[in-house]
Design a protein around this motif. Structure first.
Motif, short mmCIF file in Angstrom:
data_model
loop_
_atom_site.label_atom_id
_atom_site.label_comp_id
_atom_site.label_asym_id
_atom_site.label_seq_id
_atom_site.Cartn_x
_atom_site.Cartn_y
_atom_site.Cartn_z
N PRO A 404 -25.92 22.77 -2.75
CA PRO A 404 -25.67 22.63 -1.32
C PRO A 404 -24.18 22.49 -1.03
O PRO A 404 -23.47 21.75 -1.71
CB PRO A 404 -26.42 21.32 -0.96
CG PRO A 404 -27.44 21.15 -2.03
CD PRO A 404 -26.85 21.74 -3.26
N GLY A 405 -23.72 23.25 -0.04
CA GLY A 405 -22.32 23.19 0.34
C GLY A 405 -21.45 24.25 -0.29
O GLY A 405 -20.33 24.48 0.16
N GLU A 406 -21.93 24.92 -1.33
CA GLU A 406 -21.17 26.02 -1.91
C GLU A 406 -21.09 27.17 -0.91
O GLU A 406 -22.03 27.41 -0.15
CB GLU A 406 -21.82 26.51 -3.21
CG GLU A 406 -21.71 25.54 -4.36
CD GLU A 406 -20.29 25.40 -4.86
OE1 GLU A 406 -19.75 26.35 -5.46
OE2 GLU A 406 -19.70 24.33 -4.64
N ARG A 407 -19.97 27.88 -0.91
CA ARG A 407 -19.80 28.95 0.07
C ARG A 407 -19.20 30.20 -0.54
O ARG A 407 -18.40 30.13 -1.48
CB ARG A 407 -18.92 28.46 1.23
CG ARG A 407 -17.50 28.06 0.84
CD ARG A 407 -16.68 27.70 2.08
NE ARG A 407 -17.18 26.48 2.73
CZ ARG A 407 -17.30 26.32 4.04
NH1 ARG A 407 -16.97 27.29 4.85
NH2 ARG A 407 -17.76 25.18 4.53
N VAL A 408 -19.60 31.34 0.00
CA VAL A 408 -19.06 32.64 -0.38
C VAL A 408 -18.89 33.47 0.90
O VAL A 408 -19.85 33.64 1.65
CB VAL A 408 -19.98 33.39 -1.36
CG1 VAL A 408 -19.43 34.80 -1.63
CG2 VAL A 408 -20.12 32.65 -2.66
N ASP A 409 -17.67 33.94 1.14
CA ASP A 409 -17.39 34.79 2.30
C ASP A 409 -17.88 34.16 3.60
O ASP A 409 -18.49 34.83 4.45
CB ASP A 409 -18.02 36.18 2.12
CG ASP A 409 -17.43 36.94 0.95
OD1 ASP A 409 -16.25 36.70 0.62
OD2 ASP A 409 -18.15 37.76 0.35
N GLY A 410 -17.68 32.87 3.74
CA GLY A 410 -18.05 32.20 4.97
C GLY A 410 -19.48 31.70 5.03
O GLY A 410 -19.84 30.94 5.94
N THR A 411 -20.31 32.11 4.08
CA THR A 411 -21.71 31.65 4.05
C THR A 411 -21.80 30.34 3.27
O THR A 411 -21.36 30.27 2.12
CB THR A 411 -22.62 32.70 3.40
OG1 THR A 411 -22.53 33.92 4.14
CG2 THR A 411 -24.07 32.22 3.39
N VAL A 412 -22.39 29.30 3.89
CA VAL A 412 -22.58 28.01 3.24
C VAL A 412 -24.04 27.90 2.81
O VAL A 412 -24.94 28.08 3.64
CB VAL A 412 -22.20 26.85 4.18
CG1 VAL A 412 -22.38 25.51 3.47
CG2 VAL A 412 -20.77 27.00 4.68
N TYR A 413 -24.27 27.59 1.56
CA TYR A 413 -25.63 27.58 1.02
C TYR A 413 -26.25 26.19 1.09
O TYR A 413 -25.56 25.17 1.06
CB TYR A 413 -25.64 28.12 -0.40
CG TYR A 413 -25.28 29.60 -0.44
CD1 TYR A 413 -26.24 30.56 -0.14
CD2 TYR A 413 -23.98 30.02 -0.72
CE1 TYR A 413 -25.93 31.91 -0.14
CE2 TYR A 413 -23.66 31.36 -0.72
CZ TYR A 413 -24.63 32.31 -0.42
OH TYR A 413 -24.30 33.63 -0.42
N ASP A 414 -27.59 26.17 1.20
CA ASP A 414 -28.33 24.93 1.45
C ASP A 414 -28.95 24.32 0.19
O ASP A 414 -29.64 23.32 0.26
CB ASP A 414 -29.43 25.18 2.48
CG ASP A 414 -30.41 26.27 2.04
OD1 ASP A 414 -30.28 26.78 0.91
OD2 ASP A 414 -31.31 26.63 2.84
#
Length: 483
Positions: A404-414
């Motif tokens: 949770p909180g990891e991001r790639v190209d502006g997408t934040v994962y849950d």
């Protein structure tokens, strides 16, 4: 570099003699699991023990692959004054909660007893063998303290201030450097000033450890984990610029110098004597990918830190007679952790990069008679491999669930969504990672993934934690003792 006193050496010799003679029937092997902060020591130990005890997939580990290993089980560790490694709690976090266990905050031990059948016809006829494997875990910050034993206060202060003034740490060091303004090292010692400087310096050390741009931490390690030493004079000092004139015994500089030496005498030296100098084998875990993510300057800093730390090790091979009263690390492995964050086609490159970073340490250890190996590993494999399409190309990818909180190209994962990611290619020339022109390696993308959902058999049995080359690690570090 001499670290121990003659008294320390005599005490170590007596303890070693007692251990060797008492372990003739069931010998013991002390394996140190070391590495800088966030290199994965807790996960490594938990996975290693879990695969040994539960019969993991270990095809390269000869005693297991050949069917000679009867069983492995936990026993109380030999040092009653050392906390037990919380193996069960860590495995529960990995398997049931699918979260990474907390990092190491104190020294801990765990004993795994391995019962096996020897590959030797003569030994098999004597009876089954037993080996006590004593695993020693301690915070990475403590490892960084060892080079202090060879430095006086002036040297350490100059190096620390030079590091703090580098652009790499501009954000973290600003409050600390501001606290130094107007400080006169030749002025009379003042406890309030010493405490204020120590607190500001500790804040700087904490900020550096939390920086996303560098995987490093700096000594003194106990400033970050003071325990029962919190507030003591041995932890109330900081690096300051030297006085311009003649030094007084009552000056602030003299106070800082005394407390620095007290820290070495009462904190660092006992740790080296009581734990570090008693190891037989060693694995050094290194988060190479985090340094690559931060760029060439961070990679060079990692190389320098590893070189300093490794100078404190005691590698070498002893004769059967000297082995009774002395200990040397006769097998040393360097492991680049989190290899599951890149495709397997890059694993050889990852090993080559780590081999380059530890080249000087490897040469010293080999010259002393120790055997050395380098491997790219994942103690717990959090991803699997696949392919992703990019335009007309099919690129090698890793598949996993980002934390949770990891991001790639502006997408934040849950923490629930599985993704396929092309992490980029590691450079084919290992030494390029140390050069400024390697800065274009920004195409690399390394995420943190959740631990995997464990597979179960048709009968409902949960399989052991998946890994990458943990069996190779076991074979190199203890395989010869189970032959």
């Amino acid at each position: 570099m001499r670290i121990t006193t003659l008294t320390d050496d005599a005490r170590l010799a007596l303890e070693t003699l007692a251990s060797r003679t008492g372990g003739i029937v069931s010998p013991s092997l002390r394996l140190g699991v070391t590495g800088l902060a966030r290199s994965g020591k807790t996960v490594f130990l938990s996975a290693l023990v879990h695969n040994l005890v539960h019969g993991g997939r270990l095809p390269v580990f000869e005693p297991y692959a050949q069917g000679r290993m009867a069983r492995a089980h936990l026993e109380p560790q030999p040092d009653d004054a050392v906390p037990r490694f919380a193996y069960e709690d860590h495995v529960r976090a990995l398997i049931d909660d699918r979260v990474w266990p907390e990092s190491t905050h104190r020294i801990a031990e765990l004993r795994v007893t391995i019962e096996y059948e020897s590959a030797s016809f003569f030994q098999r006829n004597i009876g089954p063998g037993r080996l006590h494997l004593d695993l020693v875990d301690y915070p990475g910050e403590w490892l960084l303290d060892l080079p202090l034993l060879a430095k006086d206060y002036r040297t350490w202060a100059e190096e620390s201030l030079k590091e703090a003034r580098r652009p790499l740490h501009a954000d973290s060091a600003t409050p600390w450097l501001a606290a130094l303004e107007g400080i006169d090292a030749g002025a009379p010692a003042d406890e309030a000033t010493a405490r204020r400087l120590a607190e500001a310096f500790t804040g700087y050390l904490k900020a550096v450890r939390e920086e996303s741009t560098t995987p490093l931490a700096f000594p003194p390690g106990r400033f970050l984990m003071p325990g029962d030493l919190e507030g003591s004079p041995a932890l109330t000092f900081a690096p300051i610029d030297p006085p311009t004139g003649e030094r007084s015994r009552d000056a602030l500089w003299a106070m800082m110098e005394r407390r620095y030496e007290a820290y070495k005498s009462h904190v660092v030296r006992p740790f080296f004597r009581d734990h570090f100098a008693r190891l037989d084998r060693q694995i050094v875990l290194v988060d190479v990918l985090a340094a690559l993510n931060a760029g060439p300057e961070a990679v060079r800093a990692l190389q320098s830190t590893l070189s300093e730390v490794m100078a404190c090790f005691r590698p070498g091979r002893l004769s059967w007679l000297t082995r009774l009263v002395d200990r040397r690390v006769d097998r040393l492995m360097f492991a680049a952790t989190k290899a599951d964050h890149v495709h397997h086609t890059d694993h050889d490159k990852l090993e080559a990069i780590l081999a380059t970073l530890v080249e000087s340490a490897t040469d010293r250890a080999t010259f002393s008679g120790a055997e050395v190996d380098v491997a790219a590993i994942a103690a717990v494999r959090a991803t699997r491999e696949g392919r992703v399409r990019q335009g007309l190309e099919q690129l090698p990818a890793i598949i996993g669930t980002p934390l949770p909180g990891e991001r790639v190209d502006g997408t934040v994962y849950d923490g629930k969504t599985e993704i396929a990611l092309f992490p980029g290619d590691l450079p084919a020339e290992p030494r390029s990672v140390l050069r400024h022109e390697a800065a274009d390696a920004g195409a690399l993308a390394f995420l943190r993934f959740r631990p995997p959902q464990l597979e179960t058999t048709a009968g409902g049995t949960t399989l052991s934690l998946p890994h990458i080359r943990l069996d190779r690690v076991l074979q190199f570090l203890i395989g010869d003792r189970l032959a």
